[in-house]
Design a protein around this motif. Structure first.
Motif, PDB file in Angstrom:
ATOM      1  N   LYS A 143      -3.932  -0.377  -1.079  1.00  0.00           N
ATOM      2  CA  LYS A 143      -5.147   0.241  -1.626  1.00  0.00           C
ATOM      3  C   LYS A 143      -6.035   0.795  -0.514  1.00  0.00           C
ATOM      4  CE  LYS A 143      -9.055  -0.510  -4.761  1.00  0.00           C
ATOM      5  NZ  LYS A 143     -10.009   0.192  -3.860  1.00  0.00           N
ATOM      6  N   GLU A 196      -4.757   4.184   0.469  1.00  0.00           N
ATOM      7  CA  GLU A 196      -5.114   5.200  -0.502  1.00  0.00           C
ATOM      8  C   GLU A 196      -6.601   5.530  -0.466  1.00  0.00           C
ATOM      9  OE1 GLU A 196      -3.112   7.118  -2.285  1.00  0.00           O
ATOM     10  OE2 GLU A 196      -1.511   6.097  -1.178  1.00  0.00           O
ATOM     11  N   ASP A 197      -7.430   4.504  -0.283  1.00  0.00           N
ATOM     12  CA  ASP A 197      -8.876   4.753  -0.220  1.00  0.00           C
ATOM     13  C   ASP A 197      -9.234   5.621   0.984  1.00  0.00           C
ATOM     14  OD1 ASP A 197      -9.231   3.280  -2.505  1.00  0.00           O
ATOM     15  OD2 ASP A 197      -9.952   1.469  -1.468  1.00  0.00           O
TER      16      ASP A 197
END
Length: 373
Positions: free
Chosen positions: A24, A27-28
């Motif tokens: 995550k 992706e962030d």
């Protein structure tokens, strides 16, 4: 796997730096970079450090692979050139923000001085910056000179700072002839050279060809090589490139480089007849086509310099993929290579061999790992 202690006080619990950063977070950071949002991107990275991800893992397992993704997304035509430049600039600013985190402070230098620089003409500085930051965290006193360092100024700085070695970065294969001159100049001044960057090949073959004292595929590898020591620290007599590369005696590299403008001009003039869709190109498209032909000639010259057909076939195949994603027929490359061969003298057998290898790569669908972005 044995747990290893790092200079930042963290530990390596196994796996790669990428695997130690949550998906995550990748992706962030990517989404923030894609949007050009410096503040959100910096927050993602600083929050990861606060959550326990080591600074070195953030550098090598987050910032570095996301930078790779920026290039891949541009090549796939999913982001524009402007977005690619913006994302890269923001990623560099993220590294600057990371330097102000309390966990970032490296240990006092105890291993000696290292100079990190990019080859003259090389503007891709982020890989070299990552090397510099990792070396600092491993206890080196690092002088980071950045992108596009003119060789005389680099040598002058070496005499002034007297490092134990030079870490030289080169990303674009067309700069390999310049890299050779830089390696020779540093060694003649008495400083061993550790080469790194995509231009030197995924296995370091071009670093060995050009006489570098060492090669590393990444920042961690550079730290390991330097920690084990580099040979060749004594002053060396000045020498000509042909002394290192006997194949240059055939003058084919010089023939191509001297004829560069003519080759581009004559190829473009004849390309309309061989590739009729070009007749409808506007001025911007013609300019881009001229740039593409010039890049082909530059990579042909680089392949001749290091005598490696694969350097050229890899570039041609990568270019075909990029053109295809942009709706430009990749078959336009085949007549380009054919016309270049027609405008070269018959007495350039290596150049004709390299161009033939490029045409074979296109017609057989070879897609070697790209060496340029």
């Amino acid at each position: 796997m044995t747990t290893q202690h790092r200079a930042d006080g963290g530990t390596d619990g196994g796996g790669s730096p990428w695997e130690r950063v949550p998906a995550k977070v990748h992706e962030d950071l990517w989404e923030a970079l894609r949007q050009g949002d410096e503040y959100t991107a910096s927050g993602v990275v600083l929050d990861a450090v606060d959550a326990g991800v080591s600074v070195e893992d953030v550098l090598l397992g987050l910032i570095a692979p996301v930078q790779e993704r920026i290039g891949a997304e541009w090549a796939a035509n999913r982001i524009t050139v402007a977005q690619e430049h913006t994302a890269t600039a923001v990623n560099e600013r993220v590294m600057a923000a990371l330097a102000h985190h309390p966990a970032y402070r490296p240990p006092p230098p105890h291993r000696g001085r290292i100079t990190v620089a990019c080859v003259d003409g090389e503007w891709h500085s982020l890989p070299a910056r990552l090397v510099a930051e990792v070396l600092r965290r491993r206890g080196w006193d690092v002088g980071f000179l950045g992108a596009h360092v003119p060789t005389p100024h680099l040598v002058a700085d070496l005499h002034a700072s007297a490092p134990r070695a030079v870490a030289l970065s080169c990303s674009m294969p067309r700069h390999l002839p310049t890299a050779h001159r830089v390696v020779a100049a540093c060694q003649a001044a008495g400083f061993p050279v550790l080469a790194g960057g995509r231009a030197f090949g995924p296995d370091g073959r071009h670093a060995r060809t050009l006489g570098a004292d060492g090669w590393a595929p990444n920042a961690q590898g550079a730290a390991e090589v330097l920690e084990s020591g580099l040979a060749g620290s004594l002053p060396r007599p000045a020498h000509r490139p042909v002394d290192d590369l006997p194949h240059l005696a055939d003058q084919e590299y010089s023939t191509v480089t001297r004829a560069r403008q003519r080759l581009v001009r004559e190829t473009l003039a004849a390309l309309e007849d061989r590739f009729p869709p070009m007749r409808a190109y506007d001025d911007v498209q013609r300019e881009r086509t001229a740039e593409d032909v010039a890049h082909v000639v530059d990579h042909l010259a680089a392949a001749l310099y290091v005598d490696d057909d694969e350097l050229f076939t890899s570039f041609v195949s990568w270019t075909a993929d990029v053109l295809t994603t942009r709706g430009v027929p990749a078959e336009s490359l085949d007549p380009t290579l054919d016309l270049l061969a027609a405008h070269l003298p018959d007495a350039t057998p290596r150049a004709h061999r390299v161009l033939a290898a490029g045409r074979t790569a296109l017609t057989t669908g070879l897609r070697p790992r790209p060496t340029a972005t």
